[in-house]
Design an enzyme around this catalytic site. Structure first.
Site, mmCIF file in Angstrom:
data_model
loop_
_atom_site.group_PDB
_atom_site.id
_atom_site.type_symbol
_atom_site.label_atom_id
_atom_site.label_comp_id
_atom_site.label_asym_id
_atom_site.label_seq_id
_atom_site.Cartn_x
_atom_site.Cartn_y
_atom_site.Cartn_z
ATOM 1 N N LYS A 116 0.820 -1.205 0.000
ATOM 2 C CA LYS A 116 0.000 0.000 0.000
ATOM 3 C C LYS A 116 0.860 1.263 0.000
ATOM 4 O O LYS A 116 0.437 2.309 -0.502
ATOM 5 C CB LYS A 116 -0.953 -0.010 1.199
ATOM 6 N N ARG B 13 3.319 13.934 -14.111
ATOM 7 C CA ARG B 13 2.721 14.045 -15.443
ATOM 8 C C ARG B 13 1.706 15.187 -15.515
ATOM 9 O O ARG B 13 1.004 15.352 -16.493
ATOM 10 C CB ARG B 13 2.061 12.718 -15.829
ATOM 11 N N GLN C 34 -6.763 14.636 -11.480
ATOM 12 C CA GLN C 34 -7.127 13.290 -11.053
ATOM 13 C C GLN C 34 -6.911 13.071 -9.554
ATOM 14 O O GLN C 34 -7.390 12.097 -8.991
ATOM 15 C CB GLN C 34 -6.285 12.257 -11.823
ATOM 16 N N HIS D 118 -9.326 10.266 -3.750
ATOM 17 C CA HIS D 118 -8.109 9.561 -4.174
ATOM 18 C C HIS D 118 -7.047 9.593 -3.077
ATOM 19 O O HIS D 118 -6.504 8.565 -2.685
ATOM 20 C CB HIS D 118 -7.564 10.212 -5.456
ATOM 21 N N HIS E 23 -8.146 7.685 0.176
ATOM 22 C CA HIS E 23 -8.068 6.228 0.055
ATOM 23 C C HIS E 23 -6.628 5.737 0.166
ATOM 24 O O HIS E 23 -6.339 4.769 0.879
ATOM 25 C CB HIS E 23 -8.678 5.788 -1.275
ATOM 26 N N TYR F 245 -3.463 -5.061 -16.588
ATOM 27 C CA TYR F 245 -4.169 -4.262 -17.583
ATOM 28 C C TYR F 245 -3.479 -2.921 -17.790
ATOM 29 O O TYR F 245 -3.231 -2.498 -18.926
ATOM 30 C CB TYR F 245 -5.624 -4.032 -17.157
ATOM 31 N N THR G 110 -14.419 -3.190 -13.743
ATOM 32 C CA THR G 110 -15.406 -2.778 -12.744
ATOM 33 C C THR G 110 -16.179 -3.985 -12.228
ATOM 34 O O THR G 110 -16.471 -4.090 -11.029
ATOM 35 C CB THR G 110 -16.377 -1.746 -13.343
ATOM 36 N N GLN H 206 -14.179 -5.775 -9.697
ATOM 37 C CA GLN H 206 -14.224 -5.078 -8.409
ATOM 38 C C GLN H 206 -15.514 -5.387 -7.660
ATOM 39 O O GLN H 206 -15.508 -5.622 -6.452
ATOM 40 C CB GLN H 206 -14.106 -3.566 -8.616
ATOM 41 N N ARG I 85 -21.620 6.993 -20.580
ATOM 42 C CA ARG I 85 -20.190 6.785 -20.638
ATOM 43 C C ARG I 85 -19.511 8.019 -21.201
ATOM 44 O O ARG I 85 -20.137 8.861 -21.840
ATOM 45 C CB ARG I 85 -19.847 5.568 -21.494
#
Length: 314
Positions: A123, A136, A141, A146, A149, A187, A208, A211, A266
């Site tokens: 982790k 980058r 993002q 994010h 977590h 992936y 997804t 998950q 989408r």
């Protein structure tokens, strides 16, 4: 007042140090919560303040080769963690039902403890996902969810691996999570390798689904505790927290699946979307486990809007 507060913190710290299981006391980042907490605070500061300012007047770095190596290394590392979990109990002596916390020092138990510690360390390695974002210049993002977590997960696992290093049924979700990461990092390793691998990425939608299956499996397994009258698990708090974690994230990702694949909301392709090399092409986007992949480059994304089904172009 200040002296009393400092004295109380010192007393609490000494109390925690006394509670550290002797079997993990010599492992790195296990001697005190101060070290890992300091690292995670540094990660948060770098992600939201220091890093973006360092990159403000610099061009985004091209890190495709590094990310390919990183992602594929994480495939191997997580695969090894899964193997160790299996060989230290889940594939040998565990019942997959009421497996209690083991306080012994037999070889298999010590191996399970090592597997749990390796998962904990993984982790911290995953914090590099955010570092790649910063370098980058993909700051959009790096959302609150994010960063939360990625910092909260290793912080909470310190307590688990410290107090109950051989957690029995409480370690199942770690093995499942590591297995999912094998698939996901594979992936994203292919994605970062460039356009020539795009034809092999047709299964992005199913990340997804993988998950969702993970959260279902974890929740069902841990829910057994509530129906077994003779299961005297030594620390039920872990059971409750794992159950809540599984259900919470199942709901989040179910909502995303509904919005993205059932209702069809989408991300629209755009012929005017510029690539990093100045060419134009349709963006290839996927979100799973908070990961967002675009134009063949893998990076991490836990966007609040994405998780709650509001898919948007970034």
């Amino acid at each position: 007042m200040l002296r009393e507060a400092i004295s109380s913190l010192e007393s609490f710290h000494d109390y925690l140090k006394g509670k550290i299981d002797d079997r993990v006391r010599d492992y790195p980042l296990m001697q005190t919560p101060v070290h890992m907490t300091t690292l995670l605070i540094g990660y948060v500061l770098f992600s939201v303040y220091v890093g973006p300012r360092l990159m403000a007047n610099r061009k985004p770095m091209t890190l495709n080769s590094i990310m390919v190596i990183y992602n594929l290394s994480m495939v191997l590392f997580n695969g090894y963690i899964v193997y160790e979990f299996l060989m230290s109990g889940w594939g040998t002596t565990f019942t997959w039902r009421c497996d209690l916390i083991d306080t012994s020092r037999n070889p298999e138990t010590l191996r399970m403890i090592r597997a749990g510690w390796l998962f904990y360390i993984s982790k911290f390695i995953e914090l590099l996902d955010t570092v790649f974002f910063v370098l980058r210049k993909r700051q959009g993002q790096i959302t609150f969810l994010h960063v939360f977590h990625h910092s909260f997960m290793p912080w909470t696992w310190w307590w688990g691996i410290t107090l109950t290093p051989a957690g029995g049924m409480g370690s199942f979700h770690a093995m499942v999570n590591a297995a999912v990461h094998v698939i996901m990092y594979f992936y994203y390793g292919l994605s970062a390798a460039g356009p020539r691998f795009q034809k092999y990425l047709w299964w992005k939608k199913y990340l997804t689904a993988i998950q969702l299956i993970q959260f279902v499996v974890v929740s069902i397994h841990i829910s057994q505790y509530y129906f077994m009258k003779d299961c005297n698990y030594q620390l039920p708090l872990w059971i409750h927290l794992i159950w809540m974690y599984g259900v919470f994230f199942f709901l989040l990702f179910s909502n995303f699946w509904l919005q993205a694949y059932i209702k069809g909301k989408r991300l629209p392709a755009s012929d005017n979307k510029p690539k990093q090399n100045g060419l134009t092409s349709k963006p290839n986007v996927v979100v799973a486990n908070g990961k967002h992949q675009e134009n063949g480059n893998a990076h991490l994304c836990t966007d609040n809007n994405v998780l709650f089904g509001k898919v948007k172009e970034i």
